[in-house]
Design a protein around this motif. Structure first.
Motif, short mmCIF file in Angstrom:
data_model
loop_
_atom_site.label_atom_id
_atom_site.label_comp_id
_atom_site.label_asym_id
_atom_site.label_seq_id
_atom_site.Cartn_x
_atom_site.Cartn_y
_atom_site.Cartn_z
N ARG A 1 30.79 37.97 65.89
CA ARG A 1 30.86 39.37 65.50
C ARG A 1 30.85 40.30 66.70
O ARG A 1 31.52 41.31 66.73
CB ARG A 1 29.67 39.72 64.60
CG ARG A 1 30.05 39.87 63.16
CD ARG A 1 28.84 40.09 62.28
NE ARG A 1 27.59 39.72 62.88
CZ ARG A 1 26.59 40.57 63.10
NH1 ARG A 1 26.71 41.81 62.76
NH2 ARG A 1 25.47 40.15 63.63
N GLY A 2 30.03 39.92 67.67
CA GLY A 2 29.85 40.78 68.83
C GLY A 2 31.07 40.86 69.71
O GLY A 2 31.41 41.92 70.23
N VAL A 3 31.75 39.71 69.89
CA VAL A 3 32.99 39.75 70.65
C VAL A 3 33.97 40.54 69.80
O VAL A 3 34.27 40.19 68.67
CB VAL A 3 33.53 38.33 70.90
CG1 VAL A 3 34.86 38.40 71.59
CG2 VAL A 3 32.56 37.55 71.73
N ASP B 1 26.44 35.83 65.42
CA ASP B 1 26.26 37.04 66.23
C ASP B 1 27.34 37.12 67.31
O ASP B 1 27.90 38.18 67.56
CB ASP B 1 24.89 37.03 66.91
CG ASP B 1 23.80 37.36 65.90
OD1 ASP B 1 24.15 37.83 64.81
OD2 ASP B 1 22.62 37.14 66.22
N PHE B 2 27.61 35.96 67.92
CA PHE B 2 28.59 35.94 69.00
C PHE B 2 29.98 36.30 68.46
O PHE B 2 30.67 37.15 69.02
CB PHE B 2 28.60 34.56 69.63
CG PHE B 2 29.64 34.39 70.70
CD1 PHE B 2 29.47 34.98 71.94
CD2 PHE B 2 30.79 33.66 70.46
CE1 PHE B 2 30.42 34.86 72.93
CE2 PHE B 2 31.75 33.53 71.44
CZ PHE B 2 31.56 34.12 72.66
N LYS C 1 26.92 35.98 58.27
CA LYS C 1 25.67 36.73 58.20
C LYS C 1 25.38 37.16 56.75
O LYS C 1 24.29 36.89 56.23
CB LYS C 1 25.77 37.96 59.09
CG LYS C 1 24.50 38.76 59.16
CD LYS C 1 24.55 39.72 60.33
CE LYS C 1 23.24 40.47 60.48
NZ LYS C 1 23.24 41.76 59.85
#
Lengths: 284, 450
Positions: B303-305, B300-301, B339
């Motif tokens: 992808r989110g950055v 998640d991290f 993911k």
């Protein structure tokens, strides 16, 4: 009978061996390509991979230590970044809206069985391929030259790309619709527009909205990047803060954080919404 | 029996409740059908104000658009006279590297004591002696301009006023006829004429192959004697195209290769890192819950950055170049792949694994023959799809990190005059993406589905 079985087994084993050989060759080819590509990239880069590896965290450390030292500024900088964030979100939303509308039109024109002019479907398909292939940054930079900086060049650039991308996805979804309602409407004399509006749109609406939401997520990222080349929004603020260098690193951290949070939140909401749309989203 | 029970049901049925709920639904739908378009319209109106559309429309420069579109498909040749020395120079786009040798030029320029240029529509221009220029425009007549000290004087045909395609000031006369232009200042006299095409695309003026037709080039390449003694003609031709100073084909091909390389290393590297991590993050393979959750959060991290942030951070550590771009792509895609791969692993059919387990297979063998064959098609098609889309992103990332075709594109756009190069690079990017798309489609059909 037995001989037949034996030869069958032998054939099977030969087949397996051959497939393994092909697999091994492909794998070796891939390894060679990857290794040579890596070394080329390494040679043409300013800094080497191994030299840089231990320096990855230097810059984050530098900015975060400054931000921690000035943590009192952070809430103020957070609030100050909100207008830019809204601009970035606006660019993404309007681009998704316009791109989606154009994509809808293109999808109807390029879907087999629904197209207004069936002979022209390949033309519209190629058109969408080209729209997707032109990098957004090129359109944005050219438009900045014509219109001056600001959100509109970025919006148009992203919308252009979105139209191509969504058009393709939309038309793939529309290819799977049940044609019975369309035929029914045709049999009572519905024209092309009425057939699409009442026969196709209700069937594809959930899928299409889900694709559009996914695209909105992607467009937020794109709009942040385009800001970096002068199109306004968070990216532009980030660029000016980075150019300033030391002394504005607390602002850099605030922008990083607000961008990260926004992307996480929007991803989460749209994940939920898409799940509802596609799985449980039968209209009430 | 059935009839009775149906009757009983319909009696128990509260038709009134159904009616009200249906009515409520229809009301809701009616409002939604009006409300959603209204909300969108309202939002657009707000954006119209927020984006300052009126302001942009007033600041827009349509004449730039004309220049840009013209430059995409045409070029101009300048004929310039230095009014002090009298020297006449003929050059493509007025650039030094596209200058004709003295006394030569395209066929519409006749060099001599007085350079004569035949322009479109029967018009001619002549650089006459004593810093005079004579321009004959059909349907208008003869225009004469003359340098007079630090001013420029103009003589029009009798009884004519200054037309709208001419602009005159004390020290400058210029004529703009669309496809050709003339200007005179005390320092210099200049004519340029537009023509369709990309100038000197294959051979520059200093190449012996410049100006030859395709037939002549084929003849030269296949049987005619060598132009230069040290190379065969084909090698010399390839060399001249490759090192073309106007278009720099060699550099451009290298840059395009760098961009594809960024996408390739980024995508494949991400796949290699994400696959083992995906096993740790899939609920049916994870050795421990905390490990699984850690991996999920890591994905998640990553992808989110945003790719933008990775690019900024990584270019500090690795400097500009393709490796930096590749690593920026690798970072975000590791998150995405992690993911999707772990979701694919969670959805596998366990029967196949159990069957292999029943033959006494070890863990590794179960993975190799039970799990991998099930997820491999999905993994490969994901990798191919992202390779294609990353080629496009690599162009953008290249512009930020300073590598590949993205860098050339931004450089060409910033000069604000090499639009034909912008067009060339754009065509190149579009073609490359389409080729990769075709190849990956073929690979998918041949090896994954078939």
């Amino acid at each position: 009978m037995t001989a037949h079985t034996v030869s069958g087994t032998a054939e099977y084993l030969a087949l397996v061996r051959r497939r393994r050989l092909y697999g091994a060759i492909l794998f070796a080819l891939f390894v060679v390509l990857f290794a040579s590509g890596f070394s080329v990239a390494e040679n043409r880069n300013a800094g080497g991979f191994l030299d840089g590896l231990h320096r990855i965290f230097d810059f984050p450390k530098e900015i975060f230590s400054e931000a921690f030292a000035n943590w009192r500024n952070l809430p103020r900088l957070f609030v100050a970044a909100v207008p830019s964030l809204i601009e970035t979100l606006n660019i993404a939303a309007i681009a998704t809206l316009f791109g989606g509308l154009v994509g809808m039109g293109l999808a109807f024109l390029s879907t087999r069985g629904l197209a207004l002019w069936p002979r022209l479907t390949p033309v519209f398909r190629r058109m969408m391929d080209i729209m997707r292939a032109i990098p957004e940054i090129v359109i944005a930079l050219v438009l900045i030259f014509l219109l001056g900086g600001g959100p509109i060049p970025a919006m148009i650039a992203i919308a252009f790309h979105t139209a191509g991308a969504l058009g393709k996805l939309f038309s793939e979804a529309a290819e799977n619709v049940d044609l019975k309602p369309v035929e029914g409407l045709a049999s009572v004399g519905g024209n092309w527009f009425q057939r699409i509006w009442f026969g196709v749109l209700p069937q594809v609406a959930p899928n299409w909205s889900s694709y559009a939401l996914l695209r909105f997520e992607i467009n937020i990222r794109a709009s942040a990047i385009l800001g970096f080349v002068g199109a306004g929004g968070l990216g532009y603020d980030l660029k000016t803060a980075l150019q300033w260098g030391q002394g504005k690193y607390d602002q850099v951290v605030a922008i990083f954080a607000i961008l990260f949070l926004t992307i996480m939140i929007v991803d989460h909401i749209s994940d939920r919404a898409r799940e509802r749309l596609v799985k449980g989203g039968k209209p009430a | 029996m059935t009839a009775v029970s149906e009757n009983a049901v319909s009696e128990n049925f509260d038709t009134g409740a159904i009616k009200t709920s249906l009515e409520r639904m229809f009301r809701f739908r009616k409002w939604r059908n009006i409300g959603v378009p209204l909300a969108i319209l309202g939002y657009l109106a707000y954006a119209f104000v927020a984006f300052d559309v009126m302001g942009v429309a007033s600041r827009a420069r349509p004449e730039n658009a004309a220049i840009l579109l013209g430059d995409f498909w045409s070029y101009k040749i300048h004929v310039t006279r230095d009014n002090r020395s009298g020297e006449v120079v003929t050059a493509f786009e007025g650039e030094r590297k596209g200058t004709y040798p003295a006394g030569e030029g395209p066929d519409w320029v006749t060099p001599g004591d007085e350079t004569v240029m035949s322009l479109y529509g029967g018009a001619t221009a002549r650089f006459a002696t004593e810093n005079r220029a004579v321009i004959d425009v059909p349907d208008f007549g003869r225009v004469t301009t003359q340098v007079d000290g630090r001013a420029v004087t103009l003589t029009l045909p009798e009884g004519k006023d200054i037309p709208d395609w001419m602009s005159v000031s004390r020290n400058r006369v210029s004529i703009d006829q669309g496809n050709w232009r003339f200007s005179m200042t005390p320092a210099r006299t200049e004519v340029f004429r537009y023509q369709a095409g990309w100038e000197l695309f294959f051979f520059t003026l200093d190449s012996p192959f410049h100006g030859k037709s395709i037939g002549e080039l084929v003849a030269l390449g296949l049987w005619e004697p060598r132009v230069s003694p040290e190379h065969s003609n084909i090698v010399a031709m390839v060399n001249d195209v490759w090192t073309n100073k106007m278009w720099r084909h060699g550099d451009v091909v290298w840059a395009m290769g760098e961009t594809v390389l960024m996408a390739f290393i980024g995508t494949m590297g991400a796949g290699m890192i994400a696959l083992p991590l995906a096993f740790l993050a899939a609920s049916n393979f994870a050795p421990a819950v905390w490990l699984r959750l850690t991996c999920r959060r890591l994905f998640d991290f990553l992808r989110g950055v945003d790719g933008l942030i990775w690019t900024v951070i990584l270019s500090r550590a690795f400097g500009p170049g393709p490796m930096t771009g590749a690593l920026a792509i690798l970072m975000t895609d590791t998150g995405t792949f992690g993911k999707t791969f772990s979701e694919a692993l969670e959805n596998i059919d366990t029967k196949q694994v159990e069957g292999i387990q029943s033959t006494g297979a070890t863990v590794i063998q179960r993975m190799r023959f039970g799990v991998i064959p099930q997820v491999l098609p999905l993994i490969l098609s994901q990798l191919l799809y992202y390779f294609e889309s990353n080629t496009r992103s690599a162009t953008v990332i290249g512009a930020l990190v300073g590598g590949g075709i993205g860098l050339l594109l931004t450089q060409a756009i910033i000069t604000q005059k090499d639009w034909e190069e912008v067009c060339y690079y754009m065509v190149l990017v579009v073609l490359t993406v389409m080729i990769i798309d075709t190849i990956s489609g073929w690979v998918r059909k041949k090896f994954i589905k078939g």
